[in-house]
Design a protein around this motif. Structure first.
Motif, PDB file in Angstrom:
ATOM      1  N   ALA A   1       4.032 -17.747   8.072  1.00 35.93           N
ATOM      2  CA  ALA A   1       4.036 -17.986   6.623  1.00 35.93           C
ATOM      3  C   ALA A   1       3.328 -16.879   5.853  1.00 35.93           C
ATOM      4  N   ILE A   2       2.814 -15.847   6.541  1.00 36.21           N
ATOM      5  CA  ILE A   2       2.164 -14.736   5.833  1.00 36.21           C
ATOM      6  C   ILE A   2       2.813 -13.433   6.315  1.00 36.21           C
ATOM      7  N   ILE A   3       3.490 -12.743   5.412  1.00 33.77           N
ATOM      8  CA  ILE A   3       4.170 -11.485   5.768  1.00 33.77           C
ATOM      9  C   ILE A   3       3.420 -10.325   5.121  1.00 33.77           C
ATOM     10  N   GLU A   4       2.682  -9.557   5.939  1.00 26.30           N
ATOM     11  CA  GLU A   4       1.924  -8.429   5.409  1.00 26.30           C
ATOM     12  C   GLU A   4       2.855  -7.317   4.943  1.00 26.30           C
ATOM     13  N   GLN A   5       2.302  -6.379   4.162  1.00 26.74           N
ATOM     14  CA  GLN A   5       3.060  -5.251   3.624  1.00 26.74           C
ATOM     15  C   GLN A   5       3.669  -4.419   4.743  1.00 26.74           C
ATOM     16  N   GLY A   6       4.978  -4.189   4.657  1.00 28.09           N
ATOM     17  CA  GLY A   6       5.644  -3.355   5.646  1.00 28.09           C
ATOM     18  C   GLY A   6       6.170  -4.130   6.832  1.00 28.09           C
ATOM     19  N   ARG A   7       5.770  -5.413   6.965  1.00 25.43           N
ATOM     20  CA  ARG A   7       6.166  -6.165   8.170  1.00 25.43           C
ATOM     21  C   ARG A   7       7.591  -6.693   8.098  1.00 25.43           C
ATOM     22  N   ILE A   8       8.135  -6.882   6.888  1.00 25.41           N
ATOM     23  CA  ILE A   8       9.459  -7.511   6.774  1.00 25.41           C
ATOM     24  C   ILE A   8      10.537  -6.672   7.456  1.00 25.41           C
ATOM     25  N   GLY A   9      10.399  -5.344   7.392  1.00 23.32           N
ATOM     26  CA  GLY A   9      11.404  -4.477   8.002  1.00 23.32           C
ATOM     27  C   GLY A   9      11.275  -4.447   9.513  1.00 23.32           C
ATOM     28  N   GLN A  10      10.124  -4.904  10.054  1.00 27.00           N
ATOM     29  CA  GLN A  10       9.917  -4.776  11.501  1.00 27.00           C
ATOM     30  C   GLN A  10      10.297  -6.024  12.265  1.00 27.00           C
ATOM     31  N   ILE A  11      10.470  -7.155  11.562  1.00 25.52           N
ATOM     32  CA  ILE A  11      10.727  -8.407  12.274  1.00 25.52           C
ATOM     33  C   ILE A  11      12.006  -8.315  13.090  1.00 25.52           C
ATOM     34  N   LEU A  12      13.051  -7.689  12.511  1.00 24.98           N
ATOM     35  CA  LEU A  12      14.317  -7.597  13.236  1.00 24.98           C
ATOM     36  C   LEU A  12      14.251  -6.581  14.359  1.00 24.98           C
ATOM     37  N   SER A  13      13.411  -5.544  14.221  1.00 25.41           N
ATOM     38  CA  SER A  13      13.385  -4.551  15.291  1.00 25.41           C
ATOM     39  C   SER A  13      12.231  -4.823  16.263  1.00 25.41           C
ATOM     40  N   SER A  14      11.532  -5.957  16.111  1.00 26.77           N
ATOM     41  CA  SER A  14      10.439  -6.221  17.044  1.00 26.77           C
ATOM     42  C   SER A  14      11.022  -6.656  18.388  1.00 26.77           C
ATOM     43  N   LYS A  15      10.184  -6.750  19.404  1.00 29.17           N
ATOM     44  CA  LYS A  15      10.652  -7.113  20.745  1.00 29.17           C
ATOM     45  C   LYS A  15      11.014  -8.603  20.799  1.00 29.17           C
ATOM     46  N   PRO A  16      11.986  -8.929  21.658  1.00 25.72           N
ATOM     47  CA  PRO A  16      12.446 -10.317  21.758  1.00 25.72           C
ATOM     48  C   PRO A  16      11.325 -11.330  21.961  1.00 25.72           C
ATOM     49  N   HIS A  17      10.252 -10.945  22.676  1.00 24.21           N
ATOM     50  CA  HIS A  17       9.185 -11.917  22.898  1.00 24.21           C
ATOM     51  C   HIS A  17       8.288 -12.082  21.682  1.00 24.21           C
ATOM     52  N   GLU A  18       8.242 -11.058  20.813  1.00 24.44           N
ATOM     53  CA  GLU A  18       7.456 -11.220  19.598  1.00 24.44           C
ATOM     54  C   GLU A  18       8.153 -12.193  18.662  1.00 24.44           C
ATOM     55  N   ARG A  19       9.492 -12.156  18.661  1.00 24.65           N
ATOM     56  CA  ARG A  19      10.229 -13.096  17.807  1.00 24.65           C
ATOM     57  C   ARG A  19      10.038 -14.510  18.327  1.00 24.65           C
ATOM     58  N   ARG A  20       9.936 -14.609  19.634  1.00 27.92           N
ATOM     59  CA  ARG A  20       9.766 -15.922  20.245  1.00 27.92           C
ATOM     60  C   ARG A  20       8.471 -16.570  19.755  1.00 27.92           C
ATOM     61  N   ALA A  21       7.425 -15.749  19.582  1.00 28.52           N
ATOM     62  CA  ALA A  21       6.128 -16.292  19.157  1.00 28.52           C
ATOM     63  C   ALA A  21       6.247 -16.965  17.794  1.00 28.52           C
ATOM     64  N   LEU A  22       7.120 -16.454  16.939  1.00 31.65           N
ATOM     65  CA  LEU A  22       7.300 -17.063  15.614  1.00 31.65           C
ATOM     66  C   LEU A  22       7.860 -18.476  15.754  1.00 31.65           C
ATOM     67  N   ILE A  23       8.862 -18.628  16.655  1.00 28.84           N
ATOM     68  CA  ILE A  23       9.490 -19.934  16.837  1.00 28.84           C
ATOM     69  C   ILE A  23       8.508 -20.885  17.534  1.00 28.84           C
ATOM     70  N   GLU A  24       7.755 -20.367  18.501  1.00 30.23           N
ATOM     71  CA  GLU A  24       6.798 -21.212  19.214  1.00 30.23           C
ATOM     72  C   GLU A  24       5.747 -21.783  18.281  1.00 30.23           C
ATOM     73  N   GLU A  25       5.313 -20.968  17.339  1.00 26.44           N
ATOM     74  CA  GLU A  25       4.291 -21.435  16.390  1.00 26.44           C
ATOM     75  C   GLU A  25       4.789 -22.663  15.644  1.00 26.44           C
ATOM     76  N   ALA A  26       6.114 -22.701  15.409  1.00 28.56           N
ATOM     77  CA  ALA A  26       6.670 -23.820  14.622  1.00 28.56           C
ATOM     78  C   ALA A  26       7.084 -24.976  15.506  1.00 28.56           C
ATOM     79  N   ALA A  27       7.117 -24.723  16.823  1.00 28.13           N
ATOM     80  CA  ALA A  27       7.623 -25.779  17.698  1.00 28.13           C
ATOM     81  C   ALA A  27       6.600 -26.914  17.814  1.00 28.13           C
TER      82      ALA A  27
END
Ligand SMILES: Nc1ncnc2c1ncn2[C@@H]1O[C@H](COP(=O)(O)OP(=O)(O)OP(=O)(O)O)[C@@H](O)[C@H]1O
Ligand SMILES: Nc1ncnc2c1ncn2[C@@H]1O[C@H](COP(=O)(O)OP(=O)(O)OP(=O)(O)O)[C@@H](O)[C@H]1O
Ligand SMILES: [Mg+2]
Ligand SMILES: [Mg+2]
Lengths: 214, 165, 165, 214
Positions: free
Chosen positions: D188-214
């Motif tokens: 729920a907090i997107i720091e400056q410059g982070r929005i462009g990196q979410i799609l190019s981040s590693k598959p396991h970093e994206r997983r952490a976002l979903i896990e936080e909400a699980a």
């Protein structure tokens, strides 16, 4: 040197042949998200010899070839050419100004330019000590003359580099532009998102920028 | 090449300090060799101190301050070894209006020797350009270039481009 | 937790598809488990296809397309597990005007349940806000907050802020 | 929960005590480059328990303490507090809603909340099997009640976490916010410059976002 024209065909989203004529001063490139502005920047770094698909935002180099849309088939080749005019004489085939004041290097350059590499000949870099100065095999330009560099890539993976329509080596293009900020570490081309990273990059990456200009 | 690197480093450093002051309206910008006795291998550290602020690590600078400091460095290298042309892709995205004006003033001054191609979404940057190209996709997925008359004021141009998109 | 993860993944994926279509006006957004038989360890792949374009790797998307797809994902997670508030720092920097409007429309719709704090330099985004805070440095290096009346139109506010800076 | 107020003192460029009162709906934060907007965002991630100095754009955690200007001396402490109001009852001290429907966990939570951790007591996490559900030691909130979380850091490196003015553990704050997107992977907090990196981040970093909400 002055930038005259960029021509793209089958490069990324530029399926049809497109010409960009450049003028003096500052040119702005504008348009909605996803319309192809950064693809033009990629075309310029590509024709100047960019070897990393990742720097062109792709996975493999074939990703630069037009991939088709709902109504158009993918193409089999991408081609970009860049035309520049010499504003002053470029005596030894190196746009960045003679890297070395040694008179023999200018002579070596003149000889090499007179007989461009036959594409079958093994590159002289491979054997013997490196020449005191790499002998660019490039045409010498007089003020007012034009030079066109080109690059082609086929889906098969074959690729060509061209100078004034004649096949040459990648090295020749890099030599020609060395010291101008347009080859290798290209300090003169800042891709989207890169400006914020220059200060936080590693100390040796910053060094590469200065070395390119040295 | 040791001599050449040293000479380039010293000249670029002097220009960096100058252009930094012009872009920030003061302050101090400087490059340091991490290992001064080994210029051929040493990495480069950057010192950037906006006017009136304490000297801190460049990482604590804001997004806009980092972009302006990086631009000062790029333009300093340029001044030492000019290039036939320079391409900048949305470097103005993190800048506020005052910094956009300082950036475009600097670029216009340097555009007498060098051609600049600037990709931008910002109207203020468009207005500082001598000519404007629009890129559109009349057919989705296929890019086309819009040829533009140079005497148009940018607002008329951007109008034409958004209606063509 | 296997069940919980799976349930979260499926719901978020459905929302991602929906919000992606709303933000792009069509197209397809989807998450895939790289190793579907091992949901507890598998990484997540993202598929994003703007309307009318061929399906390609997300890396080939443009800067603005990437930001919009990432926003769709964040807002989809939000819809599944709302948070008391959401902070977005200059996420509109790479967006063109049409996308800024779609982004702000979406955020306004979700702001009934969640408070949004949005840092921005863009006037269009400011105009979509219910209230505006200005941050200035009347004394260099020391930040102050400018209290702002909410009935002011943003242009009057930004005026006050730049003159206080 | 609803966000009421953020108070900063000696945090980064906010040398003097500063209060940010929040309202419903969308609030824009504007101002020139370098004036302190992202520092406000950093203050929020910090008070919620951020442990990495790098995520706060610093080298070491002390970099968040006001470092002085030409006319002001550096301070010895940074302090941030965040006040929220419960919009509905928060029965088991977890703003993200009961993670687990097991009735005993709600009971454990009620017991734990009744006797908060004395700051000298060794944390129960260290010994014995982890409880079926971590027992948040947090006050239960009825609709309309407020909660204030706080964090302090001294130049000496000592730091405190606080809930309603009483010292607590970092874990208590993280437990309270777990499942709301505000702790750990904070989607729920997107720091400056982070929005462009979410799609190019590693598959396991994206997983952490979903896990936080699980
Ligand atoms: N090989 C290819 N074939 C067809 N289309 C491609 C190819 N490679 C990239 N594209 C398309 O080009 C588009 C991206 O273009 P580009 O990055 O130039 O946009 P942009 O104008 O810079 O947008 P922004 O303002 O968001 O940065 C993508 O939608 C992508 O699908
Ligand atoms: N510990 C500290 N003490 C004093 N000043 C600090 C400290 N840490 C950071 N700063 C200052 O805060 C400023 C950065 O503020 P911030 O990143 O919030 O700017 P911003 O408003 O987000 O700007 P932009 O619009 O460029 O993103 C820097 O100039 C930096 O020197
Ligand atoms: Mg782009
Ligand atoms: Mg910022």
């Amino acid at each position: 040197l002055r930038l005259d024209k960029l021509e793209l065909r089958g490069f990324k989203s530029f399926c049809d042949t497109t010409q960009v004529i450049f003028h003096e001063g500052v040119t702005a490139i504008v348009g909605p998200n996803g319309c192809g502005k950064s693809n033009i920047v990629d075309a310029i770094t590509w024709v100047l010899g960019e070897q990393s698909a990742k720097h062109l935002r792709g996975g493999k180099m074939e990703d630069v070839i037009f991939n088709g849309t709902r109504h158009r088939k993918p193409l089999g080749m991408a081609e970009v050419s860049l035309t520049l005019t010499a504003v002053q004489d470029v005596p030894d085939g190196c746009a960045g100004g003679a890297l070395d004041d040694d008179p023999t290097s200018a002579l070596a350059a003149a000889n090499a330019a007179a007989n461009p590499v036959a594409s079958g000949e093994p590159s002289s870099d491979a054997d013997g000590p490196p020449p005191r100065r790499r002998a660019p095999r490039l045409p010498q330009l007089l003020a007012g003359e034009k030079i066109t560099i080109g690059r082609r890539l086929y889906r098969s993976g074959d690729s060509d580099y061209l100078i004034n329509g004649r096949i040459c080596r990648l090295r020749d293009i890099q030599d020609f532009f060395s010291g101008t900020g347009l080859s290798r570490a290209h300090y003169a081309i800042i891709e989207q998102g890169r400006i914020g990273q220059i200060l936080s990059s590693k100390p040796h990456e910053r060094r590469a920028l200065i070395e390119e200009a040295a | 090449t040791r001599r050449r690197f040293r000479e380039a480093f010293d000249h670029i450093n002097a220009y960096f300090g100058e252009i930094f002051q012009e872009l920030f309206g003061g302050g101090r910008g400087e490059m340091l060799l991490i290992e001064p006795d080994d210029p051929l291998e040493s990495g480069i550290e950057i010192v950037a101190q906006p006017p009136g602020k304490r000297l801190q690590s460049v990482l604590l600078l804001s997004g806009g301050e980092k972009a302006m400091a990086a631009l000062a460095l790029i333009l300093a290298i340029f001044r030492y070894r000019p290039s036939p042309f320079c391409v900048l892709d949305e470097v103005d995205a993190p800048l506020d209006e005052a910094n956009i004006d300082r950036f475009t003033d600097k670029v216009r001054a340097m555009s007498r020797q060098t051609q600049f191609l600037i990709v931008t979404h910002n109207k203020r940057t468009m207005e500082a350009a001598d000519s404007i190209y629009g890129v559109t996709m009349p057919e989705t997925g296929v890019s086309k270039l819009l040829s533009v008359r140079f005497d148009d004021k940018p607002s008329a141009v951007t109008q034409a481009i958004s209606s063509a998109a």
